[in-house]
Every structure is written in C-alpha cells, then in structure tokens.
Scaffold this active site. Sequence first.
Site, mmCIF file in Angstrom:
data_model
loop_
_atom_site.group_PDB
_atom_site.id
_atom_site.type_symbol
_atom_site.label_atom_id
_atom_site.label_comp_id
_atom_site.label_asym_id
_atom_site.label_seq_id
_atom_site.Cartn_x
_atom_site.Cartn_y
_atom_site.Cartn_z
ATOM 1 N N GLU A 83 0.824 -1.207 0.000
ATOM 2 C CA GLU A 83 0.000 0.000 0.000
ATOM 3 C C GLU A 83 0.859 1.258 0.000
ATOM 4 O O GLU A 83 0.580 2.215 -0.718
ATOM 5 C CB GLU A 83 -0.938 0.016 1.209
ATOM 6 N N TYR A 166 -5.968 6.739 4.639
ATOM 7 C CA TYR A 166 -6.128 5.758 3.557
ATOM 8 C C TYR A 166 -5.446 4.448 3.893
ATOM 9 O O TYR A 166 -6.057 3.368 3.857
ATOM 10 C CB TYR A 166 -5.601 6.287 2.217
ATOM 11 N N ASP A 184 -9.178 5.816 -2.369
ATOM 12 C CA ASP A 184 -8.031 6.385 -3.055
ATOM 13 C C ASP A 184 -8.532 7.096 -4.308
ATOM 14 O O ASP A 184 -9.735 7.261 -4.507
ATOM 15 C CB ASP A 184 -7.014 5.293 -3.399
#
Length: 435
Positions: A83, A166, A184
């Site tokens: 990520e 996020y 996102d």
Amino acid sequence: MPQTRKKLPNGVSKKDASAGQPASLLPGFEESCLPATADTVRHLTPGDHIPGLQKALLDWFAVHQRALPWRVSYTPYEVWISEVMLQQTQMERGVSYFLRWMQRFPDVATLAAAHEEDVLLLWEGLGYYSRARHILAAARKIMAEHGGVFPSDLASIRALPGVGPYTAGAIASIAFGEKLPCVDANVERVISRIFDVDSPVKQEPAAGVIHRWALKLVPEGKSREHNQAMMELGALVCRKKPLCGACPLAAFCISHHLGIADQRPVPGKRAVIKPVNAVTGVLRIGKNIFVQKRPPSGVWGNLWEFPGGRVEPGESPEQASVREFMEETGFEVRVTANYGVIRHGYTTYRLTLHCFGLELMNPCGGAEAEKYSEACPPPLQLTAAQQYKWTTPEELENLAMPAAHRKLADSLFNKPAATSDEPASATVRQARLTE
DNA sequence: AACCCGTGGCC
DNA sequence: TGGCCAAGGGT
C-alpha cells in the site's frame, strides 16, 4: 465485453442519453420514467441497489483481477508495504520494487534491524523518500511497542509513522477484514461517476459524500475483496477515459446514464509548473568524489548528492556552481568540465540541472591535489548537509541518491550498457545500468 | 485548507 | 515535447 452502447457526444440531450436503451437503465428505472432528466436519474439513486452493485462488482473482480504478489497470502506486512509503495507510484514499478523488497526484508523484524541507508537505497527511484524512512520507523515501533506483531486495531495501525487515513483503512480492511472503505483516487473516480458527484472530489462537500457512499458500499465480511475490486475497477475500467462498455457497474452509474462519465470526477485547480534553473558540481580529488548527505527533512531527506543549487538572476551556471560549492562546503573550486544538462520533471516545477566537473583551488601547501584526501582534509564547513564523504565510483553505486543526481553519476562513471534486449527486470540496479 | 514531498509513464 | 497523472501523508 464489447462496447454495445453508442458513445454519446457531449452536449447530447438528457432524453437522448437514455431513451431506447433499456439495458442501460438503472434497476427499477422503468421506461415510464423517461425522459431521463438529471433530476429523475438522481432520484433513482444507485444507493437503492447496493446489493446488486456489490455482487456485480465482486463477480467482475473474481474474473478480472490482476495477479499481484501481495494478493497471495495477505499478510499485514505485505499489505502494508504494498500500500505504501503504490502511493503515487505506478503498478508495474510497484511490483518490481515490492518483490525486491520482500527478498531483502522478508518480515518486520528483518526490516527493523536494517540500516536506513540500505532501506533508502532499495527505495531509490520511487520518490517521496519519507515513505521509506517512515516505514523503517514504523517497523521499529512495531518491534518496540507491539512485540513484533503487526497491530490489528485501526487506531494502532493509524498511529504508525507514514500511515494516514487511507493506508490505515486499507490495512485494516484488506489484511484484517474490518468493514471499512478504501478511498483512493481510483475509488474517488468510480464513486464520483456512479453517483454523479458534481464538485471537485478532493474538497468538501464532495469528499464527505464520496466517503459516506464508499462506506455504505462495503459488503459485510467481504471488505478485502470489495475494496480491492473498487480500486481495480478504477485502474482497469473506470479510468480517466472510462471504458463503460466493459464496466460491470454501468447499469448503476448515473453519470453513464447522463452521458457525462468522461466529465467525472470534477478536477480541482491545477498546480502551476514553474521552470527552475539549477546547477550541481562533481568535485574530484584523484579518484575520490565529494558527496554530501542531505538533512533528514525536506526534499530528498537523508539522500546523498553532489552540492549545488539554483542559478541566481544575472549569474551564469558556471558561476552558480562555484558559488554554491563555496556556500555549502567552504571549498574554493573552479570549473574544469561541462557535463551538460539534465532535465527532470517534478509535480510543481521543471528542473534544468547544469552539471559541471570541479577541482579545488589552493590545495594544501600548494602540493598535489591528492594531499587533500585523508591526511590533509580540506577546510570544510557544511551548511546544507549533515555529513560528507569522499567516495569512489564503486561506492557511489551503494549510496541512495535523487534521480537526477543518479542520472549524472551514471553518465560519468557507468558506461552506457550495450544495446540490451533483456527486459531489465531483475533488479533496479540493472535497470539503472541499462538506461 | 494549502502546500510540500519524486518519479517515470503516457499521449 | 510537455502537461497530466498514479493504491497519500505530514505539516
């Protein structure tokens, strides 16, 4: 799936956009509702059909998802690293860096024990280097405060350095299955189209609207698949130029019905790209090269570089190079070679970097320049760096540097590789050598 | 909220 | 070529 619907030109009437195309109607949107105006379409919100939307998306993902290295075992460590790596980074680059990373730092403990210089070197070329420094700091925090076990609660995840809203949501949902959305840029795009969000997506009120819909769309017990599916859809189908003919959610999508999918999301204001004229100088004593390590914060934090800076008005690049070296090191130098110009684009400015070869003036005792290396170091006053080093071309390979400086170093010290047909995929170092 | 932080691919 | 963009976070 082939494109079955005729592409609608911009400015087509709302009626024309929906009339005679029952296959594209929202579920429950009867023909008697025609003509479809913006109001009537919005009235029949896709939010009334969430289970169908969820299933269509999951079915699509099961078939069309890409095989990616972090989609194998879904360990929190792998989810986390992937990520962060993929933030502002293209998928293909992310994959090669991820594989190399996992080979070198297979788990949190190995990473936590690593030297930052090695972590930065592995990250070199990805940009946004604070991500690498934060990852290392987070690994050490996991060792110190969580017994080496990746924390599973959202608050602890969010408290790790470099983990914002996020990434925390992504780890909690994809690795631990928590019922949270991942919002996102892909998901912003998908949701802004489905629900026809007509204001800039990065700002309120759009951001809040999108986040609330994102949360509402997450199916119970399937957040891992759903969140990845949303992002995958944005990456493969609901792209900047949408491929609505291939979209499993087209039937649910308001902006598609209105023929304005290509006008969503509404962009924010653009950054102004400013030209920047700068210089850098490679100072050598014999085979030794002067490099300095940048401060921990700011641009290229903790990376190594050749000294330099901006060209001031009325100044030639050569003059700027000499001046900057004096200001940053106290060295009095002169230009001995012009290595040309490197152009490098950044998010908010465009860099033209003039590169020079330099030598020291007034060497110790007036003798040969080599006397300056170790026995008789030059009088040094670092003002723009935390550390310096007289290095060699070989060692330079193992120092993490900004891309533009790496480009310069390669042009000086590495022969351009002979026409290589192999798909430089093994390591980034190899890719660098074949550039 | 606005700005800074990097890079390479794409068209 | 140059503007735009990509699985954001920190301040």
